[in-house]
Design an enzyme around this catalytic site. Structure first.
Site, PDB file in Angstrom:
ATOM      1  N   THR A  83     -30.860  31.547   2.278  1.00 21.49           N
ATOM      2  CA  THR A  83     -31.446  30.353   1.679  1.00 21.49           C
ATOM      3  C   THR A  83     -31.374  30.328   0.156  1.00 21.49           C
ATOM      4  O   THR A  83     -30.888  29.360  -0.442  1.00 21.49           O
ATOM      5  CB  THR A  83     -32.908  30.233   2.127  1.00 21.49           C
ATOM      6  OG1 THR A  83     -32.903  30.077   3.544  1.00 21.49           O
ATOM      7  CG2 THR A  83     -33.601  29.041   1.492  1.00 21.49           C
TER       8      THR A  83
HETATM    9  P1  AMP Z   1     -34.594  32.729   4.962  1.00 17.89           P
HETATM   10  O1  AMP Z   1     -34.685  32.063   6.281  1.00 17.89           O
HETATM   11  O2  AMP Z   1     -34.933  34.178   5.057  1.00 17.89           O
HETATM   12  O3  AMP Z   1     -33.282  32.503   4.278  1.00 17.89           O
HETATM   13  O4  AMP Z   1     -35.726  32.083   4.030  1.00 17.89           O
HETATM   14  C1  AMP Z   1     -36.100  30.730   4.167  1.00 17.89           C
HETATM   15  C2  AMP Z   1     -37.557  30.622   4.450  1.00 17.89           C
HETATM   16  O5  AMP Z   1     -38.285  31.066   3.314  1.00 17.89           O
HETATM   17  C3  AMP Z   1     -37.995  29.184   4.700  1.00 17.89           C
HETATM   18  O6  AMP Z   1     -38.039  28.874   6.084  1.00 17.89           O
HETATM   19  C4  AMP Z   1     -39.372  29.109   4.090  1.00 17.89           C
HETATM   20  O7  AMP Z   1     -40.371  29.318   5.066  1.00 17.89           O
HETATM   21  C5  AMP Z   1     -39.421  30.256   3.114  1.00 17.89           C
HETATM   22  N1  AMP Z   1     -39.379  29.809   1.705  1.00 17.89           N
HETATM   23  C6  AMP Z   1     -38.528  28.950   1.148  1.00 17.89           C
HETATM   24  N2  AMP Z   1     -38.757  28.797  -0.170  1.00 17.89           N
HETATM   25  C7  AMP Z   1     -39.776  29.596  -0.463  1.00 17.89           C
HETATM   26  C8  AMP Z   1     -40.492  29.901  -1.669  1.00 17.89           C
HETATM   27  N3  AMP Z   1     -40.184  29.322  -2.833  1.00 17.89           N
HETATM   28  N4  AMP Z   1     -41.481  30.799  -1.598  1.00 17.89           N
HETATM   29  C9  AMP Z   1     -41.801  31.389  -0.430  1.00 17.89           C
HETATM   30  N5  AMP Z   1     -41.182  31.141   0.737  1.00 17.89           N
HETATM   31  C10 AMP Z   1     -40.179  30.264   0.724  1.00 17.89           C
HETATM   32 ZN    ZN Z   2     -31.958  28.554   4.551  1.00 18.17          ZN
HETATM   33 ZN    ZN Z   3     -33.815  30.916   7.397  1.00 18.65          ZN
END
Ligand code: AMP
Ligand code: ZN
Ligand code: ZN
Length: 421
Positions: A83
């Site tokens: 992400t």
């Molecule tokens: P990932 O799936 O590990 O790539 O991370 C994405 C997830 O991180 C999303 O589904 C959100 O729940 C969480 N997320 C996104 N942006 C943030 C942020 N700025 N701070 C904390 N959590 C976040």
């Molecule tokens: Zn993502």
């Molecule tokens: Zn994710």
């Protein structure tokens, strides 16, 4: 770290922050649109929305935008397919190797540790290299509004977006629509020329239940409905004819079948190597004296993953030069994950393994991302051949009428999307 862990950790942090987020004053009435006002750019990211989720009955508003505008067959995410790296690529045009957000979990010799859930680390400017779109826009005198887009909480050249909201999964979608519509209607200050919105809901459901689960379809419908509500608010404010809307996702989502987990300790013991990242792209720093042993055992093909030393990362991934990238990188095969044994044991005990994941090879079908664009600048009904997500940034800079910063994208790729290429 898995999405579920990140979400839990961020919730704890955010509960303590949410008390100060409420705005105490009433917004002014929406400001009428003057004929001379420049076009607006609304950039929306739907985290984890697969390219093949469109046109299947869950996305009437996205499908309407695509039919009246432009869509890509699919968009190729940058490596690693996570992400934060991809969101920062979309707003800089730089590969993660060049913008420094080389993973969701990083270690830097000067800055220490970075994880997505640590909002304090997210505010440290040094992590975020390159110049994000909102900074260039603000510097060109264009007010910007950013809802939770990764990188927007770190000041750049002392600047933050004029309107800004931190990531907060607890805020309901309709409340977000209200606030963003308020920015766009200039209810509380100058009208922004750029609004960037990050929505995590589909990613969360995809991790918890898998990309094909009813819960994930429901999340897609909810986010599509929220986008529809935001577009209706723009319409009511007389802004829709002058708004260019670009909807993207950062990556898709793969099924994680039962049992497709291995222990990261089976790659290297904690005595031999420091583990910088887990999940699908595992970064390892061999400890002093263990370098040769770890490298000779890991580099190469294994059941369910393969490892490279930094120099051996395949060229097509355009990754490996940034000093934050650990010396050894292991890439899991589609649907497989490597987690610390403590986490695996806990999840085995309560049956709570993630059913979906990303972070796999960017050329896999399941990782394909969405690109849709609609508005006065765009042709109607065009379908573009697949392209890399670095090519979005030069388009966005052009839509705003600002000079693109040096980047890895090609402005020619998306020129055919425009009425006036
Ligand atoms: P990932 O799936 O590990 O790539 O991370 C994405 C997830 O991180 C999303 O589904 C959100 O729940 C969480 N997320 C996104 N942006 C943030 C942020 N700025 N701070 C904390 N959590 C976040
Ligand atoms: Zn993502
Ligand atoms: Zn994710």
């Amino acid at each position: 770290m898995s999405g579920r862990l990140i979400r839990l950790a961020s919730l704890v942090l955010l509960l303590s922050l949410s008390a100060c987020a409420a705005s105490p004053h009433r917004p002014r009435s929406p400001v009428p649109v003057a004929a001379s006002e420049p076009a607006l750019l609304l950039l929306v990211s739907i985290d984890g929305l697969r390219a093949d989720a469109l046109g299947r009955g869950d996305t009437p508003h996205l499908d309407r935008l695509a039919a009246g505008g432009v869509r890509a067959q699919w968009m190729r995410p940058s490596y690693p397919v996570l992400t934060f790296p991809n969101h920062y690529t979309l707003v800089t045009g730089l590969r993660p190797d060049h913008h420094g957000i080389v993973h969701n979990s990083m270690k830097d010799a000067q800055l220490g540790r970075f994880i997505v859930a640590d909002q304090d680390a997210g505010r440290v400017p040094g992590w975020w290299q390159g110049v994000p779109l909102w900074t260039s826009a603000e510097q060109a005198g264009i007010a910007t509004g950013v809802w939770a887009w990764p990188g927007a909480s770190a000041p750049r050249d002392g600047l933050l977006p004029r309107y800004w909201h931190a990531f907060d999964a607890a805020v309901p979608l309709d409340t977000r629509v209200d606030e963003i519509a308020g920015w766009l209607q200039a209810a509380d200050g100058p009208r922004p020329g750029l609004v960037a919105v990050y929505l995590e809901n589909v990613d969360g459901a995809g991790h918890d239940h898998g990309p094909a689960a009813p819960e994930t379809h429901a999340a897609i419908r909810a986010v599509d409905a929220a986008l529809g509500a935001l577009l209706a608010r723009l319409d009511a404010a007389g802004l829709s004819d002058r708004t260019n809307v670009v909807v993207v996702s950062d990556h898709g989502m793969a099924e994680v079948p039962d049992g497709h987990y291995i222990a990261v300790e089976d790659m290297a013991s904690m005595e031999e190597a420091e583990v910088v990242s887990i999940g699908q792209v595992i970064g390892l720093i061999p400890r002093t004296g263990h370098e040769a042993a770890v490298e000779s055992r890991l580099v190469g093909r294994h059941p369910h993953y393969q490892c490279w030393d930094r120099a051996g990362i395949p060229k097509r991934l355009q990754y490996g030069s940034h000093p934050r990238i650990p010396p050894i990188l292991c890439q899991m095969d589609e649907g497989w994950n490597a987690l610390p044994r403590t986490i695996l044991d806990r999840r085995d005990a309560n049956g709570s393994h993630d059913r979906g994941a990303h972070g796999y090879d960017p050329d896999l079908l399941a990782m394909r991302a969405v690109f849709i664009a609609h508005g006065p600048a765009f042709r109607e009904g065009a379908v573009l051949a697949p392209f890399d997500n670095v090519d979005v940034y030069p388009l966005l800079a052009r839509l705003l009428g600002i000079t693109a910063q040096p980047n890895d994208g090609d402005p020619a790729t998306l020129a055919p999307a425009l009425r006036e290429p």
